[in-house]
Design an enzyme around this catalytic site. Structure first.
Site, PDB file in Angstrom:
ATOM      1  N   HIS A 377      44.336  33.880  38.893  1.00  0.00           N
ATOM      2  CA  HIS A 377      43.397  34.966  38.572  1.00  0.00           C
ATOM      3  C   HIS A 377      42.919  34.952  37.130  1.00  0.00           C
ATOM      4  O   HIS A 377      42.269  35.899  36.700  1.00  0.00           O
ATOM      5  CB  HIS A 377      44.048  36.332  38.807  1.00  0.00           C
ATOM      6  CG  HIS A 377      44.387  36.626  40.231  1.00  0.00           C
ATOM      7  ND1 HIS A 377      43.539  37.295  41.078  1.00  0.00           N
ATOM      8  CD2 HIS A 377      45.487  36.337  40.959  1.00  0.00           C
ATOM      9  CE1 HIS A 377      44.115  37.421  42.264  1.00  0.00           C
ATOM     10  NE2 HIS A 377      45.304  36.839  42.221  1.00  0.00           N
ATOM     11  N   LYS A 570      37.150  50.254  33.299  1.00  0.00           N
ATOM     12  CA  LYS A 570      38.032  49.124  33.617  1.00  0.00           C
ATOM     13  C   LYS A 570      39.099  49.093  32.531  1.00  0.00           C
ATOM     14  O   LYS A 570      39.029  49.883  31.580  1.00  0.00           O
ATOM     15  CB  LYS A 570      37.255  47.810  33.669  1.00  0.00           C
ATOM     16  CG  LYS A 570      36.335  47.559  32.469  1.00  0.00           C
ATOM     17  CD  LYS A 570      35.557  46.253  32.623  1.00  0.00           C
ATOM     18  CE  LYS A 570      34.282  46.393  33.431  1.00  0.00           C
ATOM     19  NZ  LYS A 570      34.060  45.380  34.404  1.00  0.00           N
ATOM     20  N   ARG A 571      40.080  48.215  32.645  1.00  0.00           N
ATOM     21  CA  ARG A 571      41.067  48.095  31.580  1.00  0.00           C
ATOM     22  C   ARG A 571      40.362  47.809  30.252  1.00  0.00           C
ATOM     23  O   ARG A 571      39.331  47.141  30.229  1.00  0.00           O
ATOM     24  CB  ARG A 571      42.065  46.975  31.904  1.00  0.00           C
ATOM     25  CG  ARG A 571      43.045  47.341  32.986  1.00  0.00           C
ATOM     26  CD  ARG A 571      43.878  48.524  32.606  1.00  0.00           C
ATOM     27  NE  ARG A 571      44.862  48.152  31.608  1.00  0.00           N
ATOM     28  CZ  ARG A 571      46.182  48.194  31.800  1.00  0.00           C
ATOM     29  NH1 ARG A 571      46.673  48.618  32.943  1.00  0.00           N
ATOM     30  NH2 ARG A 571      47.013  47.855  30.838  1.00  0.00           N
ATOM     31  N   LYS A 576      36.732  42.018  27.700  1.00  0.00           N
ATOM     32  CA  LYS A 576      35.810  42.798  28.544  1.00  0.00           C
ATOM     33  C   LYS A 576      34.726  43.476  27.696  1.00  0.00           C
ATOM     34  O   LYS A 576      33.767  44.015  28.210  1.00  0.00           O
ATOM     35  CB  LYS A 576      36.588  43.839  29.356  1.00  0.00           C
ATOM     36  CG  LYS A 576      37.530  43.218  30.392  1.00  0.00           C
ATOM     37  CD  LYS A 576      38.279  44.289  31.177  1.00  0.00           C
ATOM     38  CE  LYS A 576      39.399  43.751  32.046  1.00  0.00           C
ATOM     39  NZ  LYS A 576      38.952  43.267  33.361  1.00  0.00           N
ATOM     40  N   THR A 681      35.896  42.945  40.263  1.00  0.00           N
ATOM     41  CA  THR A 681      35.634  43.480  41.603  1.00  0.00           C
ATOM     42  C   THR A 681      34.927  44.827  41.511  1.00  0.00           C
ATOM     43  O   THR A 681      34.273  45.243  42.463  1.00  0.00           O
ATOM     44  CB  THR A 681      36.943  43.642  42.408  1.00  0.00           C
ATOM     45  OG1 THR A 681      37.932  44.207  41.553  1.00  0.00           O
ATOM     46  CG2 THR A 681      37.421  42.322  42.960  1.00  0.00           C
ATOM     47  N   LYS A 685      31.831  47.003  43.645  1.00  0.00           N
ATOM     48  CA  LYS A 685      31.902  48.409  44.089  1.00  0.00           C
ATOM     49  C   LYS A 685      30.674  49.183  43.622  1.00  0.00           C
ATOM     50  O   LYS A 685      30.101  49.974  44.370  1.00  0.00           O
ATOM     51  CB  LYS A 685      33.180  49.066  43.531  1.00  0.00           C
ATOM     52  CG  LYS A 685      34.449  48.481  44.130  1.00  0.00           C
ATOM     53  CD  LYS A 685      35.706  48.849  43.356  1.00  0.00           C
ATOM     54  CE  LYS A 685      36.824  47.878  43.726  1.00  0.00           C
ATOM     55  NZ  LYS A 685      37.978  47.917  42.833  1.00  0.00           N
TER      56      LYS A 685
HETATM   57  O1  RUG Z   1      41.078  39.718  35.323  1.00  0.00           O
HETATM   58  C1  RUG Z   1      41.117  39.428  36.701  1.00  0.00           C
HETATM   59  C2  RUG Z   1      39.830  39.881  37.378  1.00  0.00           C
HETATM   60  O2  RUG Z   1      38.740  39.169  36.869  1.00  0.00           O
HETATM   61  C3  RUG Z   1      39.928  39.658  38.877  1.00  0.00           C
HETATM   62  O3  RUG Z   1      38.826  40.205  39.543  1.00  0.00           O
HETATM   63  C4  RUG Z   1      41.201  40.271  39.422  1.00  0.00           C
HETATM   64  C5  RUG Z   1      41.406  39.959  40.889  1.00  0.00           C
HETATM   65  O4  RUG Z   1      41.272  38.610  41.140  1.00  0.00           O
HETATM   66  O5  RUG Z   1      42.348  39.799  38.709  1.00  0.00           O
HETATM   67  C6  RUG Z   1      42.300  40.123  37.328  1.00  0.00           C
HETATM   68  N1  RUG Z   1      43.579  39.750  36.720  1.00  0.00           N
HETATM   69  C7  RUG Z   1      43.962  38.562  36.293  1.00  0.00           C
HETATM   70  N2  RUG Z   1      44.570  40.599  36.519  1.00  0.00           N
HETATM   71  N3  RUG Z   1      45.570  39.971  35.984  1.00  0.00           N
HETATM   72  C8  RUG Z   1      45.230  38.708  35.824  1.00  0.00           C
HETATM   73  C9  RUG Z   1      46.094  37.669  35.202  1.00  0.00           C
HETATM   74  O6  RUG Z   1      47.448  37.845  35.490  1.00  0.00           O
END
Ligand code: RUG
Length: 835
Positions: A377, A570-571, A576, A681, A685
């Site tokens: 991810h 978002k976080r 970001k 994601t 939405k």
């Molecule tokens: O930062 C990513 C997002 O871009 C992605 O949409 C989401 C689901 O695939 O995962 C997020 N993410 C990646 N959260 N933690 C990580 C690395 O551990």
């Protein structure tokens, strides 16, 4: 597992069948169940039933219904003996369950009527529920969407996770700063079933003894150390418009004796006996609040092993009941590793097969690699997990040996393929020869899986050409694939935006689109229908009014619902780029201030809405939150500005808040530095709810653009292929910041938004320290693109058409499509169709 095998003999089964619980189907039946739960389960009555009790009773009524279907689903799957998917995720960001359950079983209207009869409003009852916030952000929410799709598509599937006592912290904003408050969500949770009979003892520490068996084969024995018990808690996961109800099994930790050590207690050592118990319970106590950041804490590694060991024990036990040969394990079991967090499962399965079941190494390894798939991810180096070898040795001595063996055999095959290429060996070794030595979990996951996937096209390309490129050379490109993320339209449209869902249903021939999102394309046929567009716009306006009221209630700020609502929730993370957004807001503020009152009157009013949590230890992210709040405090009170600009920070952004915010947005911001956001994601939405996007060419924005058409999205900024050169130029060439951005910085440093020193590092990061996230490079195109947004928003008729067209073309981004791709391309599982 100490569960008792009890089955009712044939002759007595008739009595059981006669009394089979069917669950309510109408209003009367529902009310009866609610009253029964109020009066017996909750021991209350009509004289002391408040909204909390009504929520509890309603949830219990639905839970009973779900569990009946859950039992049948499990029975059906066991009888059919089909292959099951196990989705291992350290995070499941479920949000609320009641509304989702009511909609998925198709009884929300029944419940609405019943709740009304009993003296409450369904909206108030739904609001009582505490979010199940067992996740940080996108990764955990993706897992939750996948569970919904797996059940809705009738795939035999279980999720496995941890039952954290404390989920992600609650965020309070005090004097503009984030303050973290613990989230104790388990006070009363009607959605879980404790399975006190399903327990697994998990070992830590100790040492490894080797012996020879009668055939002279070396056998490893992991001995000593400490035992902690895992207890299963099950949450039923209802599919939409199907009886299939899957399971999410979450493990909770407790001291192995179940009580404190009586020996110690009797010897007067009360404190230490309690301490042992608390130490065991600590394992599942709290979710680590880091998103895209690896902190390398021992307790985190303990959590990971505790959870994968319990889950694998459970999976293996289920498999052994089928009495099949071990080589058939991958025909029955597919395990997906959601990120590297569950990678120890690879090692644990190898250990079970070799040390406990006595298989030969190669046979076991074949089974292991055919069973696992790994989803990556992120490409951010700070998020790629590594564990110190010393820590692994201490906590899991046998596992470290197995990791070394896996690495040895792997490097031997690499050596054969690339003789004398020492650089290659160093670069792909699972053990990083650093000080201290580290286990690279992503490499272990790749070596231990048969498929590796990224989560959007650009991201999957990037992993194959950058961080994992040598593995592509070794294993071939076929092992690597892409599955672009998706979202469940049930929660993110039907539940979050019921009026829009109904309008869409009226134009597409019913609610079929909720099961087949590509049917949204029928909407384009109605685009010239004036009444349809009018109603579309009215729904958006009503959603904005709802958010306006919430803002008034929580922040006491009045915003104009006719203004353009520009949302970034978002976080909070530098990649970001909420800092780019707030710098843009300051630029807008300065421009408005410089205008004459006449000129100002011609401007479009805008509300800039922010929300999101920062990891508690992420100082820069916290500074960004602070700046946004301080800007809001100044701008929102400036009489020159009035309605023209408002800056809002919504506290404690979470899933249920997203369900309110997303449908109210006109424009949402997905503006990460190109190449950093794996997918995203929330972009999906927002578009699905009839909002447009301003975004960079990053993650799934690229595929969204391809689907909806570039005339329906506001793209700007650097392309991913240019990022490295720009970074290099910032460091080694001359890096200048344009005058507009400099003006923003000067304003911050003049003290307009509070103590300038508080924001010194944020400014310096861009101006003096290499601007790693390319804020200065993208600032001008961001501002220009926002101007285009203003212009286009003025033409409301065309804006609404763009929104409708976009929604009509979003069919691809259903998590149902994703799950079907995983099922076919990675898991090789079939749905179990229910008659
Ligand atoms: O930062 C990513 C997002 O871009 C992605 O949409 C989401 C689901 O695939 O995962 C997020 N993410 C990646 N959260 N933690 C990580 C690395 O551990």
């Amino acid at each position: 597992v100490k569960s008792v095998e009890a089955s009712i003999p044939e002759p007595q089964r008739e009595a059981w069948k006669k009394h089979q619980v069917e669950g309510f189907t109408d209003k009367d039946g529902f009310e009866k169940e609610v009253v029964r739960h109020v009066e017996t389960t909750l021991a209350r009555s009509l004289f002391n039933c408040d909204e909390g009790a009504a929520y509890s009773a309603t949830s219990l009524a639905f839970r009973d219904r779900l569990i009946t279907e859950w039992n049948r689903t499990q029975q059906r799957q066991t009888t059919a003996d089909t292959k099951r998917v196990y989705y291992l995720s350290l995070e499941f960001l479920m949000g609320r369950a009641l509304d989702n359950a009511m909609l998925n079983v198709g009884l929300k209207d029944v419940a609405r009527g019943g709740i009304d009869d009993l003296g409450f409003r369904i909206e108030d009852i739904i609001e009582q529920e505490h979010d199940a916030a067992l996740g940080n952000g996108g990764l955990g929410r993706l897992a939750a969407c996948f569970l919904d799709s797996l059940a809705s598509l009738n795939y035999p599937a279980w999720g496995y996770g941890l039952r954290y006592r404390y989920g992600i912290f609650k965020q309070e904003i005090i004097n503009g700063y984030q303050v973290e408050v613990p989230d104790y969500w388990l006070d009363f949770n009607p959605w879980e079933f404790p399975r006190h009979d399903v327990t697994v003892d998990i070992q830590f520490y100790g040492n490894v003894r080797k012996s020879q068996d009668e055939n002279g084969k070396t056998v490893a024995h992991w001995e000593g150390g400490e035992i902690v018990t895992a207890v299963a808690y099950d949450m039923p996961i209802p599919g939409y418009a199907t009886p299939s109800t899957n399971n999410l099994r979450l493990w909770s930790s407790k001291a192995s004796s179940g009580e404190f050590d009586f020996q110690k207690f009797n010897n007067g050592d009360y404190e230490s006996s309690v301490a042992d118990q608390q130490r065991a319970e600590t394992i599942s106590a709290v979710l680590y609040p880091n998103d895209n950041l690896d902190r390398g804490k021992e307790l985190r590694l303990k959590q990971q092993y505790f959870w994968v060991a319990a889950s694998l024990y459970d999976i293996v036990r289920r498999f052994k009941k089928s009495k099949r040969a071990w080589r058939e394990f991958p025909d029955q079991v597919a395990i997906q590793l959601n990120d590297t967090h569950p990678t120890l499962a690879v090692v644990e399965l190898q250990r079970i097969l070799v040390d406990i079941e006595g298989l030969e190494w190669d046979e076991a390894w074949n089974i292991v690699t055919s069973t696992f798939g790994y989803t990556n991810h992120t490409v951010l180096p700070e998020a790629l997990e590594k564990w110190p070898v010393g820590l692994m040795q201490h906590l899991l001595p046998r596992h470290l040996q197995i990791i070394y063996d896996i690495n040895l055999f792997f490097l031997q095959t690499v050596e054969k393929k690339f003789p004398n290429d020492r650089e290659m060996l160093t670069s792909v070794s699972i053990i990083e020869e650093s000080q201290p030595k580290m286990v690279r979990m992503a490499y272990l996951a790749i070596v231990g899986s048969h498929k590796v996937n990224g989560v959007a096209e650009l991201h999957s390309d990037l992993i194959q050409t950058t961080i994992f490129k040598d593995f592509v050379k070794i294993f071939g490109a076929d092992k690597f694939t892409n599955v672009t993320n998706g979202i469940t339209p049930r929660r993110w449209l039907h539940q979050a935006n019921p009026r829009l869902s109904e309008l869409i249903a009226s134009k597409t021939g019913g609610h079929e689109f909720l099961k087949d999102l590509t049917q949204l394309n029928k909407l384009e046929l109605s685009i010239d229908d004036d009444a349809f567009r009018k109603e579309w716009a009215e729904i958006k306006y009503a959603n904005k009014v709802r958010l306006t009221k919430y803002i008034k209630k929580t922040l006491d700020v009045t915003v104009n619902p006719a203004a353009l609502f520009d949302v970034q929730v978002k976080r909070i993370h530098e990649y970001k780029r909420q800092q780019l957004n707030i710098f843009g807001v300051i630029h807008r503020y300065l421009a408005l201030k410089a205008m004459s009152p006449e000129e100002r009157k011609k401007q479009l009013p805008r509300v800039s809405i922010f929300g999101g949590k920062a990891a508690p230890g992420y100082w820069m992210a916290k500074q960004i939150i602070h700046l946004i709040n301080n800007v809001g405090a100044v701008v929102n009170k400036d009489p020159d500005i009035g309605d023209l600009l408002k800056v809002i920070y919504l506290e404690d952004y979470n899933v249920s808040k997203a369900e309110m915010i997303v449908p109210a947005s006109d424009l949402s911001e997905h503006i990460s530095t190109a190449g950093t956001e794996a997918s995203g994601t929330s972009n999906m939405k927002f578009v699905l709810n009839g909002g447009l996007i301003i975004g960079t060419c990053d993650g799934a924005n690229i595929e969204i653009t391809r689907e909806i058409g570039q005339e329906n999205i506001f793209l700007f900024g650097t392309l991913s292929e240019d990022v490295e050169d720009l970074r290099h130029a910032h460091t080694y060439g001359s890096h200048t910041v344009d005058s507009d951005l400099n003006k923003v910085f000067d304003t911050i440093q003049s003290g307009t938004f509070g103590e300038p020193n508080d924001f010194g590092a944020m400014v310096a990061a861009v101006r003096d320290h290499g601007d790693f996230y390319l804020v200065s490079d993208d600032f001008q195109s961001y501002i220009d693109t926002q101007k285009m947004v203003d212009t286009e928003y003025r033409n409301q008729d065309e804006w609404v058409r763009k929104c409708i067209r976009s929604v009509a073309r979003m069919g691809f981004f259903s998590s149902d499509r994703c799950i079907n791709e995983y099922a076919e391309g990675i898991w090789n599982v079939e749905p179990l169709v229910v008659k």
